[in-house]
Design a protein around this motif. Sequence first.
Motif, short mmCIF file in Angstrom:
data_model
loop_
_atom_site.label_atom_id
_atom_site.label_comp_id
_atom_site.label_asym_id
_atom_site.label_seq_id
_atom_site.Cartn_x
_atom_site.Cartn_y
_atom_site.Cartn_z
N GLY A 265 0.81 -1.21 0.00
CA GLY A 265 0.00 0.00 0.00
C GLY A 265 0.85 1.26 0.00
O GLY A 265 0.55 2.24 -0.70
N SER A 266 1.92 1.24 0.80
CA SER A 266 2.82 2.41 0.85
C SER A 266 3.55 2.60 -0.48
O SER A 266 3.70 3.73 -0.96
CB SER A 266 3.82 2.25 1.99
OG SER A 266 3.16 2.11 3.23
N VAL A 267 4.03 1.49 -1.05
CA VAL A 267 4.77 1.58 -2.32
C VAL A 267 3.86 2.07 -3.43
O VAL A 267 4.26 2.86 -4.29
CB VAL A 267 5.38 0.21 -2.67
CG1 VAL A 267 5.97 0.23 -4.09
CG2 VAL A 267 6.45 -0.18 -1.67
N SER A 268 2.61 1.63 -3.43
CA SER A 268 1.68 2.03 -4.48
C SER A 268 1.37 3.53 -4.41
O SER A 268 0.97 4.13 -5.41
CB SER A 268 0.38 1.23 -4.37
OG SER A 268 -0.26 1.50 -3.13
N LYS A 269 1.57 4.14 -3.23
CA LYS A 269 1.30 5.57 -3.08
C LYS A 269 2.48 6.43 -3.51
O LYS A 269 2.34 7.65 -3.64
CB LYS A 269 0.95 5.89 -1.62
CG LYS A 269 -0.34 5.23 -1.14
CD LYS A 269 -0.59 5.56 0.32
CE LYS A 269 -1.87 4.88 0.82
NZ LYS A 269 -2.10 5.14 2.26
N ILE A 270 3.65 5.79 -3.71
CA ILE A 270 4.84 6.57 -4.07
C ILE A 270 4.65 7.25 -5.41
O ILE A 270 4.99 8.43 -5.60
CB ILE A 270 6.08 5.66 -4.09
CG1 ILE A 270 6.42 5.19 -2.67
CG2 ILE A 270 7.28 6.40 -4.70
CD1 ILE A 270 7.61 4.26 -2.60
N LYS B 7 1.91 8.23 -6.86
CA LYS B 7 1.01 9.37 -6.74
C LYS B 7 1.70 10.55 -6.05
O LYS B 7 1.48 11.71 -6.43
CB LYS B 7 -0.23 8.97 -5.95
CG LYS B 7 -1.08 7.89 -6.65
CD LYS B 7 -2.30 7.54 -5.81
CE LYS B 7 -3.15 6.47 -6.50
NZ LYS B 7 -4.34 6.09 -5.70
N ALA B 8 2.52 10.24 -5.03
CA ALA B 8 3.24 11.31 -4.33
C ALA B 8 4.24 12.00 -5.25
O ALA B 8 4.40 13.23 -5.22
CB ALA B 8 3.95 10.75 -3.10
N ILE B 9 4.91 11.21 -6.10
CA ILE B 9 5.87 11.78 -7.05
C ILE B 9 5.15 12.66 -8.06
O ILE B 9 5.59 13.78 -8.37
CB ILE B 9 6.66 10.67 -7.76
CG1 ILE B 9 7.58 9.94 -6.76
CG2 ILE B 9 7.47 11.23 -8.92
CD1 ILE B 9 8.32 8.77 -7.35
N ASP B 10 4.04 12.17 -8.58
CA ASP B 10 3.28 12.96 -9.55
C ASP B 10 2.74 14.24 -8.93
O ASP B 10 2.60 15.27 -9.61
CB ASP B 10 2.11 12.14 -10.10
CG ASP B 10 2.58 10.94 -10.92
OD1 ASP B 10 3.73 11.00 -11.41
OD2 ASP B 10 1.81 9.97 -11.05
N LYS B 11 2.44 14.19 -7.62
CA LYS B 11 1.89 15.36 -6.95
C LYS B 11 2.95 16.40 -6.65
O LYS B 11 2.69 17.61 -6.74
CB LYS B 11 1.21 14.92 -5.65
CG LYS B 11 0.57 16.06 -4.88
CD LYS B 11 -0.09 15.55 -3.60
CE LYS B 11 -0.71 16.68 -2.81
NZ LYS B 11 -1.35 16.20 -1.56
N ASN B 12 4.15 15.95 -6.28
CA ASN B 12 5.20 16.88 -5.83
C ASN B 12 6.20 17.23 -6.91
O ASN B 12 6.96 18.19 -6.75
CB ASN B 12 5.94 16.29 -4.63
CG ASN B 12 5.05 16.18 -3.41
OD1 ASN B 12 4.82 17.15 -2.70
ND2 ASN B 12 4.53 14.98 -3.15
N PHE B 13 6.28 16.45 -7.99
CA PHE B 13 7.24 16.72 -9.05
C PHE B 13 6.47 16.93 -10.36
O PHE B 13 5.75 16.05 -10.81
CB PHE B 13 8.23 15.56 -9.21
CG PHE B 13 9.12 15.39 -8.02
CD1 PHE B 13 10.31 16.08 -7.91
CD2 PHE B 13 8.76 14.54 -6.98
CE1 PHE B 13 11.13 15.93 -6.82
CE2 PHE B 13 9.57 14.38 -5.88
CZ PHE B 13 10.76 15.08 -5.79
N VAL B 14 6.67 18.10 -10.91
CA VAL B 14 5.97 18.46 -12.14
C VAL B 14 6.84 18.07 -13.33
O VAL B 14 8.02 18.41 -13.39
CB VAL B 14 5.67 19.97 -12.18
CG1 VAL B 14 4.91 20.34 -13.45
CG2 VAL B 14 4.87 20.37 -10.94
N SER B 15 6.26 17.37 -14.26
CA SER B 15 7.00 16.94 -15.45
C SER B 15 6.87 17.92 -16.60
O SER B 15 7.67 17.92 -17.52
CB SER B 15 6.52 15.56 -15.91
OG SER B 15 5.14 15.58 -16.17
N ASP B 16 5.85 18.77 -16.55
CA ASP B 16 5.63 19.75 -17.61
C ASP B 16 6.10 21.12 -17.13
O ASP B 16 5.47 21.75 -16.28
CB ASP B 16 4.14 19.79 -17.97
CG ASP B 16 3.87 20.76 -19.12
OD1 ASP B 16 4.84 21.14 -19.80
OD2 ASP B 16 2.70 21.11 -19.33
N PHE B 17 7.22 21.57 -17.66
CA PHE B 17 7.79 22.86 -17.27
C PHE B 17 7.56 23.93 -18.33
O PHE B 17 8.18 24.99 -18.29
CB PHE B 17 9.30 22.73 -17.01
CG PHE B 17 9.64 21.73 -15.96
CD1 PHE B 17 9.43 22.02 -14.63
CD2 PHE B 17 10.17 20.49 -16.28
CE1 PHE B 17 9.74 21.10 -13.63
CE2 PHE B 17 10.49 19.56 -15.31
CZ PHE B 17 10.27 19.87 -13.98
#
Length: 356
Positions: free
Chosen positions: A50-55, A57-67
């Motif tokens: 469960g924790s790994v599966s949330k990683i 989403k956390a990356i997508d939330k905190n790191f923006v890929s479109d600059f």
Amino acid sequence: MSSPRSINRFKLLTRDDRLTDVQKSIVRDCMKKVQETSKSVSSQHKDLHGSVSKIGKAIDKNFVSDFSPVPKCLGEDKISLLNEVICEHFLRQGRLNIAEALIEESKLELTEKAKLPFLEMHEIVEGLKAQNLVPALTWAERNHEILSKQNSSIEFNLHRMNFLMLLNSKSEHSRWDAVQYAKIFQIFSPRHAKDIQQLMGCFLFQDRGIEHSPYAHLLSLTAWQELEEQFAKDACMLLGHAMESPLMIAINAGTKTLGPLMHITNVMLQKQLPPEWGPKAELPVSVDLGQDSLFHSVFACPILRQHVAESNPPMKLTCGHVVSKDALNQLFNGQKVKCPYCPAEQNITNALRLHV
């Protein structure tokens, strides 16, 4: 088809009367422990999964890929300058092969004369890391006059370390060699009299070793590291470059700035703003880069947040505060100029131009 002999052997192995009551109890306990362990592992795996599966989403939330919304501060006409900065970074590190490849592919015009100081600096730094003072001493003696004018102590510190190494060596004539070498400190006596007296005290502890004396810190690993850092600083000063690589300074500043820039850009895109505050203009955001990034080599107007230039020089008000000329003209109401930081008022003609 199985033979009668194998069937009989199977029956013998599965007959309950071959296990005693004690053995059956042991087997039951083992089975119970296996089941409990299996459930525990399954539960832990479920929590971990469960924790790994949330990683993600956390990356997508905190790191923006479109600059793409962030305005580009580096135009096409500055690509050559960027390549030059990258090339200089590799030359600082002694990565000659990478620098040469970059020069060739980007068609930079960098002469051997421009590359030589960086290569020499790298070789001297590597020598200091290996506790080899000869290249550094040669460089210091060659630049003696310039270092003296700039009140640099690197030459004295190099000779001091060389003197201590001679004195602390186990050779038969180490004391005599150190005495002869100490004559060179005569030219440094006006500025380093106390340090020279301290060095003379090291003679008293030669037999036991300087590393076992009150002067052990002079030969410590920290002393070598400080000598290396001081040389790099003074060498860059002679070359007219910053001690830190401009590329690393820009990258470190960029990593701290990108987050706030993305945030303010998104806010500006969502709201109806005047054209002058559009995404292509300079963004009105201040980012604290820390004390290590406070250089102030160029004055930035605190009102317009723009770097001053010949066409827009810094102007000093009578109260002591400084703004750019463009900001001063905007503050002028037709009669007097009121300082944006204090209640002081003055005539616009009383403002003095400062030269950066």
